[in-house]
Enzyme design. Structure first.
Site, PDB file in Angstrom:
ATOM      1  N   SER A 142       1.151  -1.268   0.047  1.00  0.00           N
ATOM      2  CA  SER A 142       0.362  -0.225  -0.149  1.00  0.00           C
ATOM      3  C   SER A 142       0.517   1.278   0.013  1.00  0.00           C
ATOM      4  O   SER A 142       1.948   0.976  -0.173  1.00  0.00           O
ATOM      5  CB  SER A 142      -0.994   0.343   0.861  1.00  0.00           C
ATOM      6  OG  SER A 142      -1.768   1.562   1.027  1.00  0.00           O
ATOM      7  N   TYR A 155      -1.826  -1.486  10.613  1.00  0.00           N
ATOM      8  CA  TYR A 155      -2.226  -1.819   8.698  1.00  0.00           C
ATOM      9  C   TYR A 155      -0.922  -1.006   8.452  1.00  0.00           C
ATOM     10  O   TYR A 155      -0.125  -1.235   7.543  1.00  0.00           O
ATOM     11  CB  TYR A 155      -3.421  -0.838   8.119  1.00  0.00           C
ATOM     12  CG  TYR A 155      -3.388  -1.124   7.082  1.00  0.00           C
ATOM     13  CD1 TYR A 155      -4.156  -1.757   6.649  1.00  0.00           C
ATOM     14  CD2 TYR A 155      -3.015   0.452   6.005  1.00  0.00           C
ATOM     15  CE1 TYR A 155      -4.652  -2.297   4.938  1.00  0.00           C
ATOM     16  CE2 TYR A 155      -2.942  -0.305   4.959  1.00  0.00           C
ATOM     17  CZ  TYR A 155      -3.813  -1.242   4.357  1.00  0.00           C
ATOM     18  OH  TYR A 155      -4.399  -1.201   2.885  1.00  0.00           O
TER      19      TYR A 155
HETATM   20  P1  NAD Z   1     -11.299  -6.413   0.657  1.00  0.00           P
HETATM   21  O1  NAD Z   1     -12.608  -6.142   1.428  1.00  0.00           O
HETATM   22  O2  NAD Z   1     -12.324  -6.035  -1.210  1.00  0.00           O
HETATM   23  O3  NAD Z   1     -11.410  -7.965  -0.007  1.00  0.00           O
HETATM   24  C1  NAD Z   1     -10.760  -8.438   1.058  1.00  0.00           C
HETATM   25  C2  NAD Z   1     -10.678  -9.783   0.593  1.00  0.00           C
HETATM   26  O4  NAD Z   1      -9.598 -10.486   1.668  1.00  0.00           O
HETATM   27  C3  NAD Z   1     -12.673 -10.315   1.051  1.00  0.00           C
HETATM   28  O5  NAD Z   1     -12.918 -11.301   0.214  1.00  0.00           O
HETATM   29  C4  NAD Z   1     -12.602 -11.715   2.189  1.00  0.00           C
HETATM   30  O6  NAD Z   1     -13.104 -12.713   2.397  1.00  0.00           O
HETATM   31  C5  NAD Z   1     -10.305 -11.324   1.953  1.00  0.00           C
HETATM   32  N1  NAD Z   1      -9.897 -12.157   3.364  1.00  0.00           N
HETATM   33  C6  NAD Z   1     -10.274 -11.391   4.096  1.00  0.00           C
HETATM   34  N2  NAD Z   1      -8.750 -12.247   5.418  1.00  0.00           N
HETATM   35  C7  NAD Z   1      -8.716 -13.396   5.122  1.00  0.00           C
HETATM   36  C8  NAD Z   1      -8.537 -14.213   5.796  1.00  0.00           C
HETATM   37  N3  NAD Z   1      -7.138 -14.218   6.668  1.00  0.00           N
HETATM   38  N4  NAD Z   1      -7.955 -15.089   4.641  1.00  0.00           N
HETATM   39  C9  NAD Z   1      -8.217 -15.176   3.834  1.00  0.00           C
HETATM   40  N5  NAD Z   1      -8.980 -14.231   3.183  1.00  0.00           N
HETATM   41  C10 NAD Z   1      -9.253 -12.972   3.901  1.00  0.00           C
HETATM   42  O7  NAD Z   1     -10.169  -5.149   0.276  1.00  0.00           O
HETATM   43  P2  NAD Z   1      -9.352  -4.421  -1.178  1.00  0.00           P
HETATM   44  O8  NAD Z   1      -9.960  -3.479  -0.830  1.00  0.00           O
HETATM   45  O9  NAD Z   1      -9.678  -5.762  -2.112  1.00  0.00           O
HETATM   46  O10 NAD Z   1      -7.896  -4.777   0.080  1.00  0.00           O
HETATM   47  C11 NAD Z   1      -7.608  -6.060  -0.853  1.00  0.00           C
HETATM   48  C12 NAD Z   1      -5.754  -6.227  -0.187  1.00  0.00           C
HETATM   49  O11 NAD Z   1      -5.537  -4.348  -1.233  1.00  0.00           O
HETATM   50  C13 NAD Z   1      -5.035  -5.602   1.019  1.00  0.00           C
HETATM   51  O12 NAD Z   1      -3.946  -6.404   1.244  1.00  0.00           O
HETATM   52  C14 NAD Z   1      -5.317  -4.340   1.908  1.00  0.00           C
HETATM   53  O13 NAD Z   1      -4.834  -3.573   1.889  1.00  0.00           O
HETATM   54  C15 NAD Z   1      -4.701  -3.788   0.150  1.00  0.00           C
HETATM   55  N6  NAD Z   1      -4.595  -2.564  -0.135  1.00  0.00           N
HETATM   56  C16 NAD Z   1      -6.217  -2.065  -0.767  1.00  0.00           C
HETATM   57  C17 NAD Z   1      -6.626  -0.020  -0.643  1.00  0.00           C
HETATM   58  C18 NAD Z   1      -7.746   0.023  -0.784  1.00  0.00           C
HETATM   59  O14 NAD Z   1      -7.751   1.732  -1.258  1.00  0.00           O
HETATM   60  N7  NAD Z   1      -9.383  -0.643  -0.921  1.00  0.00           N
HETATM   61  C19 NAD Z   1      -5.487   0.488  -1.302  1.00  0.00           C
HETATM   62  C20 NAD Z   1      -4.016  -0.514  -1.100  1.00  0.00           C
HETATM   63  C21 NAD Z   1      -3.994  -1.631  -0.555  1.00  0.00           C
END
Ligand code: NAD
Length: 260
Positions: A142, A155
């Site tokens: 991130s 985080y």
């Molecule tokens: P999201 O909530 O849409 O998806 C996350 C997925 O992870 C879900 O399907 C959930 O069921 C799954 N999950 C959660 N805990 C789990 C576990 N213990 N084992 C297996 N699966 C699990 O979130 P997102 O925004 O798509 O985030 C995905 C990644 O991207 C994360 O690592 C997040 O930190 C990172 N990220 C997100 C953003 C943002 O702005 N959305 C920015 C930078 C990084």
């Protein structure tokens, strides 16, 4: 087709960014395992991919914090398709709170999902990659791998930690044909972000609109969210890159929020 017949595991790909990466990989000819805590949603995501690319996706039940489930899930993919070429360690959640109010249980949960999950999935796939002298591991970092924000102690700590793990794997894996890199997106409008808008508004005493415009997008060059497609494009680039020239790196895609 940049990933023809490549066998890819994307954790947390039933939703959000991971789902976009899985769909993009399948569009490029890959076989994709949708590994997620939520098996019903993973099955629906795999069905949606298979409707477009028959046989390209399988759903795998996996809590990335559970070593037994991680090992069983990776083995199921190897049994079905014969190996693993690409791991995208993407599963993640967000919990916001000031440090003095952050419970130890929430801290441990955050580090478990983001760091234990990255470690356990890497540990499980590496022997299969080393056996083929080829592989690419991609961690979902991130902007918070490089920068900090209030309320996000666990985080930010975890996302910084991924940079270290990735560099170690790059050094250990180099002579065995395995690359390791980190994607560092800015804010992407997914369920993970939607959940924090009211939470941050409450904690910071500002409106939800201000959270979006000032906290999330205030430092970008154009006030825009990064999109799932943007992140999937970077994930494709890292997965398809042909040599070890690109390893141990991290790439920020954030509309200029963070510049190196
Ligand atoms: P999201 O909530 O849409 O998806 C996350 C997925 O992870 C879900 O399907 C959930 O069921 C799954 N999950 C959660 N805990 C789990 C576990 N213990 N084992 C297996 N699966 C699990 O979130 P997102 O925004 O798509 O985030 C995905 C990644 O991207 C994360 O690592 C997040 O930190 C990172 N990220 C997100 C953003 C943002 O702005 N959305 C920015 C930078 C990084």
């Amino acid at each position: 087709m940049k990933l023809q017949d490549k066998i890819c595991i994307v954790t947390g790909s039933a939703s959000g960014i991971g789902n976009g990466i899985a769909r993009r990989y399948a569009d490029e000819g890959a076989k994709v395992a949708i590994a997620d805590l939520n098996l019903a949603a993973a099955t629906a995501a795999a069905d949606a991919i298979n409707a477009v690319h028959p046989g390209a996706a399988m759903a795998v039940a996996m809590d990335v914090t559970d070593e037994g489930q991680v090992n069983a899930g990776v083995q199921a993919v190897v049994d079905a398709w014969g190996g693993v070429d690409v791991l995208v360690s993407n599963a993640g959640i967000q919990i916001v709170n000031p440090v003095e109010a952050f419970s130890l249980a929430d801290w441990k949960k955050m580090l478990a999902i983001h760091l234990d999950g990255a470690f356990l999935t890497s540990k499980a796939v590496l022997p299969h990659m080393y056996a083929k002298s080829s592989g690419s591991i991609i961690f979902m970092g991130s902007v918070h791998s490089k920068e900090a924000s209030p309320l996000k102690s666990a985080y930010v700590t975890a996302k910084h930690g991924l940079l270290g793990l990735s560099k170690v794997i790059a050094k250990e894996g180099g002579k065995k044909g395995v690359r390791s890199n980190v994607i560092c997106p800015g804010f992407v409008r997914t369920p993970l972000v939607d959940k924090q808008i009211p939470e941050q508004a409450r904690e910071l005493g500002i409106s939800e609109d201000e959270v979006v415009k000032k906290v999330m997008l205030g430092q970008t060059v154009d006030g825009e969210f990064t999109s799932i497609d943007d992140v999937a494009e970077v994930a494709l680039f890292f997965a398809a890159f042909p040599t070890n020239a690109l390893t141990g790196q991290s790439l920020v895609a954030s509309h200029g929020w963070y510049m190196e």
